[in-house]
Design an enzyme around this catalytic site. Structure first.
Site, PDB file in Angstrom:
ATOM      1  N   GLN A 189       0.855  -1.188   0.000  1.00  0.00           N
ATOM      2  CA  GLN A 189       0.000   0.000   0.000  1.00  0.00           C
ATOM      3  C   GLN A 189       0.893   1.240   0.000  1.00  0.00           C
ATOM      4  OE1 GLN A 189      -3.740  -0.652   0.096  1.00  0.00           O
ATOM      5  NE2 GLN A 189      -2.568  -2.381  -0.710  1.00  0.00           N
ATOM      6  N   ARG A 240      -4.408   3.416   4.783  1.00  0.00           N
ATOM      7  CA  ARG A 240      -3.806   4.234   3.735  1.00  0.00           C
ATOM      8  C   ARG A 240      -4.146   3.653   2.364  1.00  0.00           C
ATOM      9  NH1 ARG A 240       0.707   1.446   5.964  1.00  0.00           N
ATOM     10  NH2 ARG A 240       1.879   0.181   4.443  1.00  0.00           N
ATOM     11  N   ALA A 283     -11.709   1.762   4.612  1.00  0.00           N
ATOM     12  CA  ALA A 283     -10.705   1.030   3.838  1.00  0.00           C
ATOM     13  C   ALA A 283      -9.887   1.967   2.947  1.00  0.00           C
ATOM     14  CB  ALA A 283     -11.388  -0.053   3.010  1.00  0.00           C
ATOM     15  N   HIS A 284      -8.934   1.365   2.240  1.00  0.00           N
ATOM     16  CA  HIS A 284      -8.003   2.162   1.436  1.00  0.00           C
ATOM     17  C   HIS A 284      -8.697   2.877   0.285  1.00  0.00           C
ATOM     18  CE1 HIS A 284      -6.985  -1.800  -0.968  1.00  0.00           C
ATOM     19  NE2 HIS A 284      -8.264  -1.499  -1.002  1.00  0.00           N
ATOM     20  N   ASN A 285      -8.191   4.087  -0.002  1.00  0.00           N
ATOM     21  CA  ASN A 285      -8.641   4.927  -1.118  1.00  0.00           C
ATOM     22  C   ASN A 285     -10.042   5.505  -0.944  1.00  0.00           C
ATOM     23  OD1 ASN A 285      -7.008   2.392  -2.546  1.00  0.00           O
ATOM     24  ND2 ASN A 285      -6.284   4.419  -3.150  1.00  0.00           N
TER      25      ASN A 285
END
Length: 356
Positions: A200, A220, A241-243
């Protein structure tokens, strides 16, 4: 320790209200209507609380002009348009503030880190390489700031928080105990029956005036950053969660989970235990009621719900049986039956009208 006292006229001035009564009265705290004593200030937020207010022992009341007329036996008031907002403002007056500055002896800080002289760094805090901590920021004990993390001015980072992945926090951010900001996102590539971890490489960007509760995880991004815009407020036990990108002034209650790469608009409300699938878009000014499951885009503002509300167990069992029976019948067959019933009704109505 001596308790700080505040005059009623001083408190009235802070909320831009109108004073009725004795301005020199001293108050040591705010309190609820039922537990207030004569040295406490309380508020009445609507007519439904008037009965409690009439028997309350509080020394003064924050009310609207209309509500005051229902309390003729009371003497001291702060008159405002919005009692709840005035209460919120005054909580900061009575809040116990941390006035310490400096770095405790047990803290471990990398020589390259830049720490404001007006910041406070608690016991056993670890701050990594190239970190920045702004003016008047408080970082409580056992918190870890990994390399390249930046924390702005007037922030409060509670104990046992981890901030990693080069996360950037702007000003007046509050993060409560045991939350992780910038942890590794849940990214894996499936191949030949195995999951292959994706590093990530993104970060987390948090705007001004954001509040994050305890035991939350904000991952991240894989490539792009996870973003929380200004004024976002998050309850305890929330997974982001990511993004994910969350618009300004959106509120997220406890136990919500938001899957990766979803974008949530501005001024939204997610009530408790909502689930949002990944790669979706939710418009501005959307409210999701408790335990809603979002599996498709929401393009228009409004209130949305899913699931079945609580009712008596035997009734619920019968309902589930009927739903399963309904699911076993093809939709075309149901439509044909309804059309047939409608035709029979129209035929009967026609016959009845002819006989008239």
């Amino acid at each position: 320790m001596k308790v700080q006292q505040y005059r009623l006229d001083e408190l009235t001035h802070l909320v831009k209200g109108e004073l009725i009564g004795e301005g020199s009265l001293q108050f040591s705290n705010l309190a609820s209507l039922e537990n207030a004593e004569v040295n406490h200030l309380t508020f009445v937020n609507g007519e439904k609380h008037l009965d409690q207010a009439k028997v309350s022992r509080a020394g003064a009341y924050i009310v609207t002009a209309a509500l005051k007329e229902h309390l003729p036996e009371k003497d001291n008031f702060i008159i405002v348009d919005n009692p709840y907002l005035a209460f919120a403002i005054l909580t900061h007056v009575f809040d116990k503030k941390i006035s310490s500055t400096g770095i405790e002896s047990t803290a471990q800080i990398h020589p390259s880190a830049v720490i404001s002289e007006t910041a406070y760094i608690g016991h056993y805090v670890v701050i990594g390489e190239n970190c920045v901590v702004g003016d008047n920021t408080v970082i409580q004990s056992h918190t870890k700031l990994d390399d390249n993390v930046e924390v702005g001015k007037d922030c409060f980072i509670d104990s046992h928080v981890t901030i990693t992945g080069g996360s950037k926090l702007r000003d007046r951010v509050r993060i409560h105990s045991s939350t992780v900001i910038g942890g590794e996102g849940f990214g894996f590539a499936p191949y030949q029956g195995k999951w292959h971890r994706i590093a990530q490489l993104g970060s987390v960007l948090i705007g001004n005036d954001v509040r994050i509760g305890s035991n939350c995880s904000i991952d991240r991004g894989a490539l792009d950053n996870t973003i929380l815009e200004d004024g976002v407020i998050i309850d305890n036990l929330v997974q982001i969660a990511h993004n994910v990108h969350i618009g300004s002034n959106t509120a997220i209650a406890a136990k919500c989970g938001i899957a990766g790469s979803t974008k949530i608009g501005k001024n939204c409300i997610l009530a408790g235990a909502c689930g949002v699938a990944g790669h979706l878009s939710i418009a501005d000014n959307v409210t999701l009621t408790g335990m809603s499951m979002v599996t498709k885009n929401i393009s228009e503002a409004g209130t949305y719900s899913s699931g079945t509300g609580l009712f008596e167990n035997n009734h619920w069992k019968k309902t589930i049986v009927r739903l399963r029976q309904l699911a076993d019948v093809p939709l075309t067959q149901i439509t044909k039956r309804l059309d047939h019933i409608q035709a029979q009704i129209e035929s009967l109505e026609s016959t009845f009208n002819l006989r008239k």
